[in-house]
Design an enzyme around this catalytic site. Structure first.
Site: not given
Length: 621
Positions: A290, A314, A402
């Protein structure tokens, strides 16, 4: 005490002392108080980096990055500042433009070395001239043959969790947020892009300038260099890829703007201006990373039908949970990933509907059950709040953070109601924007802003600090998965399957179908499945991975599957896929087969993947 009503009671001297102390207290509040950090040598409460000016040259012939990292620092009357360094050659260090002394401390296999630089209490800048080495773990240098177009070499970095220190000397802790600008010199045939404001076309001289004006954590520093093209999806979204991949990537990620709009509608403005994705060569070790403004993505998500684009949702969600509000230490990793999985699934629900969102959640629930089973002899590893003292932060990067993190948040949502939970999350992101947070600070915020105002009693301590899954967990169901299970049952009972039952299945349905094969499956059953669906030749990487895992588990060797598994492991470097298959080999007593393949594939893997498989197979070069 109301000071204005008591002034007459004090002498001028006392008043001076009172107001002087108050001023000092205000100044102290302005100084960031950093949490104890297990995975960095930095002492940021004494002296911390605030802004980086990076000037580097990328040399593909020597496979070296060299240049200078100049930092503006926050100096709290310090005589030294400590940075993290690993496998770097430090040539010279300056303080406020004058050469100063420095020392590299004792080497630690995980943490590298502390770089201690002598400064004065008035020092405002430090500059480190340095070079990477052939041991630098964050970098992967790829030959033309390892790229999609096979014409030019390629380079990419991977900083999470503590690898940025291997390509830049830096205070490599997630709680130390910095802004940066950079000048990067590369061969003129190539383009450089970073986690910053990026070019949309190549320059004539191979020199690129970058600026990241929002403060980010060091693990989010990222660089890629290759023969890249850019194609916009919308004014603020687009894709970078090699020429042969650009149209495929553009089609696959054509819903990016819809995702950004859905995310903003949920939890507030996107604060990074641009959201682009770069499709990297297949050796990239993760599904996605990310990096702000420029998500790094594996080509394994290019399925041709947008069926694996939850990965993009995500990484987009990380723009809020992770990049905007960041875990202060790696012990708090679930704050990044649990929130992001929750947000990802909400984005997918908004764009593609509740059925698809619930299927994603159920696949994650299956992953969680499998992870918990694998930790049955180490139940402490199933706690959300980690204890990584003496361990690599990568040890905490698993389904617990997660999927248990997601399940905790979904259970909270169902307990208080979605409307209240959405208001809480939106305020949480706004309140803590561009800052870092510990688990304890989050729990205090949760109690004060959600649970107590709504008179909700919730077992947060059990969820965070105890192993396993509490009984008050959200129950996730899917009618589509129920139909998949019925189809599987009928097929095993030799009932003829009508093609219309499977022709519109998504990747998620196929994954659920294959994952639920019973242990009693025979080679005859596997052969029937393969003949019916040609799974050994699947081009969808996720479907291929779960089928290959079952082939290894059930000792199936039909339809050239052994060669296809080997080709897959040589071609694909995504750690999740690679680790899953090598684990299956190891679990089934097929270590020799695994090692034979690994000796061929290891050179194609990034160090993140190679280190994991080295340990799994006890491999020594």
């Amino acid at each position: 005490m109301n000071i204005t009503k008591k002034v007459a009671l004090y002498s001028p001297l006392l008043l001076l002392l009172i107001f002087g102390c108050q001023t000092e207290t205000k100044d102290e509040k302005k100084t960031t108080n950093y949490a104890e950090e297990l995975h960095s040598y930095a002492k940021p409460n004494i002296s911390a980096i605030k802004h980086l000016n990076l000037d580097i040259t990328v040399d593909f012939k020597t496979e070296v990055i060299s240049g200078k990292a100049t930092y503006t620092i926050e100096n709290n009357n310090a005589s030294s500042i400590i940075l993290d360094s690993k496998f770097l050659k430090i040539d010279k260090v300056e303080a406020d433009g004058k050469e100063t002394t420095f020392k590299l401390g004792e080497f630690n296999e995980q943490l590298g070395q502390p770089l201690t630089i002598e400064i004065k209490n008035t020092t405002k800048t430090i500059a480190i001239s340095y070079r990477t080495t052939n041991k630098t773990e964050a970098l992967q240098w790829l030959t033309p043959q390892q790229t999609a177009d096979k014409k030019y070499p390629f380079l990419f970095t991977q900083g999470q969790a503590i690898l940025t220190r291997t390509w830049i000397p830096i205070q490599d802790s997630p709680q130390i947020r910095i802004t940066y600008d950079a000048t990067v010199k590369v061969p003129k045939e190539l383009m450089a892009v970073m986690s910053a404001e990026n070019p949309k076309a190549k320059t004539a001289d191979g020199v690129y300038s970058f600026k990241m004006k929002q403060p980010i954590s060091p693990y989010l520093m990222a660089l890629a260099v290759g023969d890249l093209e850019y194609k916009a999806v919308s004014e603020r979204t687009g894709v970078y890829a090699e020429k042969s991949m650009i149209e495929k990537a553009h089609f696959e990620f054509s819903d990016m703007e819809k995702m950004v709009i859905a995310a903003e509608n949920l939890y507030g403005d996107y604060d990074w201006e641009q959201f682009d994705v770069i499709v990297l060569p297949p050796s990239f070790p993760f599904g996605g990373m990310e990096n702000p403004r420029l998500t790094f993505a594996t080509p394994t998500v290019i399925a041709g039908d947008k069926s694996l684009t939850s990965l993009i949702a995500h990484e987009l969600a990380h723009s809020w949970s992770g990049n905007l509000v960041t875990n202060a230490t790696w012990n708090d990793f679930w704050l990044n990933e649990g929130f992001t999985v929750y947000f990802e699934i909400r984005i997918m629900e908004a764009v593609y509907g509740k059925d698809r969102a619930n299927m994603i959640a159920l696949i994650g629930r299956q992953d969680l059950d499998e992870e918990i089973e694998s930790f049955k002899d180490e139940p402490y590893r199933t706690k959300l709040k980690l204890d990584l003292k003496g361990k690599n932060p990568d040890d905490g990067m698993n389904s617990i953070a997660y999927d248990k993190g997601y399940l905790f948040l979904r259970t909270l949502e169902e307990t208080v109601g979605r409307e209240k939970f959405d208001i809480f999350l939106k305020d949480y992101f706004k309140t803590h924007a561009f800052s870092t947070i510990t688990t304890e600070k989050f729990l205090n915020y949760l109690n004060a802003n959600l649970l107590e105002p709504n008179n909700v009693i919730f077992n947060t301590e059990a969820w965070i600090y105890q192993p396993g899954i509490p009984t008050n967990q959200a129950i996730i169901t899917s009618n589509k998965f129920s139909n998949v299970e019925k189809t599987l049952h009928n097929f095993l009972e030799n009932v003829t399957i009508d093609d219309t039952l499977t022709k519109d299945w998504t990747t998620l349905e196929w994954v659920h179908f294959i994952r639920n094969f019973p242990e009693t499956m025979t080679n005859k059953d596997m052969t029937r499945f393969d003949e019916a669906f040609d799974l050994s030749s699947a081009t969808n990487s996720h479907i291929a991975m779960v089928w290959f895992e079952q082939a290894i588990n059930l000792d199936y060797h039909g339809n050239n599957v052994d060669q296809n598994i080997e080709d897959f492991l040589i071609r694909v470097g995504r750690r999740w896929y690679v680790n899953t298959l090598f684990k299956a080999f190891e679990k089934n007593g097929k270590t020799e087969e695994a090692l034979a393949i690994y000796k061929k594939s290891r050179a194609n893997y990034h160090s993140v993947t190679a280190n994991t498989i080295d340990e799994l197979l006890n491999y020594n070069q």
